[in-house]
Design an enzyme around this catalytic site. Sequence first.
Site, PDB file in Angstrom:
ATOM      1  N   ASP A 111       0.857  -1.185   0.000  1.00 52.79           N
ATOM      2  CA  ASP A 111       0.000   0.000   0.000  1.00 52.79           C
ATOM      3  C   ASP A 111       0.894   1.236   0.000  1.00 52.79           C
ATOM      4  OD1 ASP A 111      -2.446  -1.395   0.112  1.00 52.79           O
ATOM      5  OD2 ASP A 111      -2.367  -1.530   2.290  1.00 52.79           O
ATOM      6  N   ASP A 127      -7.004  -1.401  -4.623  1.00 54.64           N
ATOM      7  CA  ASP A 127      -8.070  -1.019  -3.693  1.00 54.64           C
ATOM      8  C   ASP A 127      -8.988   0.030  -4.319  1.00 54.64           C
ATOM      9  OD1 ASP A 127      -6.872  -2.681  -1.774  1.00 54.64           O
ATOM     10  OD2 ASP A 127      -5.743  -1.022  -0.886  1.00 54.64           O
TER      11      ASP A 127
END
Length: 149
Positions: A111, A127
Amino acid sequence: MWYYLIAAVIIALDQFTKYLIVKYMELGESIPLIADVFHLTSHRNMGAAFGILQNRRWFFIAITAVVVIGIVISLIRLGKKQPRASLALSFVLGGAVGNFIDRAMSGQVVDFLDFTLIHFPIFNVADMAITIGVGILLLDVFLDGKKNR
């Protein structure tokens, strides 16, 4: 066929951006793009959205495999008959596979998109694609519901 191309582009963009983060940033490093608003922050997530269910690698791999198979079957059935729903599923498919690759290869998801202003959980391109896909799917359900009244 276009729906699979959309998913493939999302997967490629997701994996390329994650590659750049892993290659050029140290874990935990944060680069402000807009000071105190938006940073690139190298982070690893061993769970699901918002860090829930940490260290459940095989659970997520199995669930993702089932979801991907379900989406492919749905795309085959829906195809051109329901283009908005198919577009939504292509986004979810691309995002699911993007994060699946991370989990299968390293047991964690890379991330890096960090909205520091609102203290939102750090996320990635996959995401975003899943969220956009779910949003389009909800819009589709809403619009179809209005049409069928």
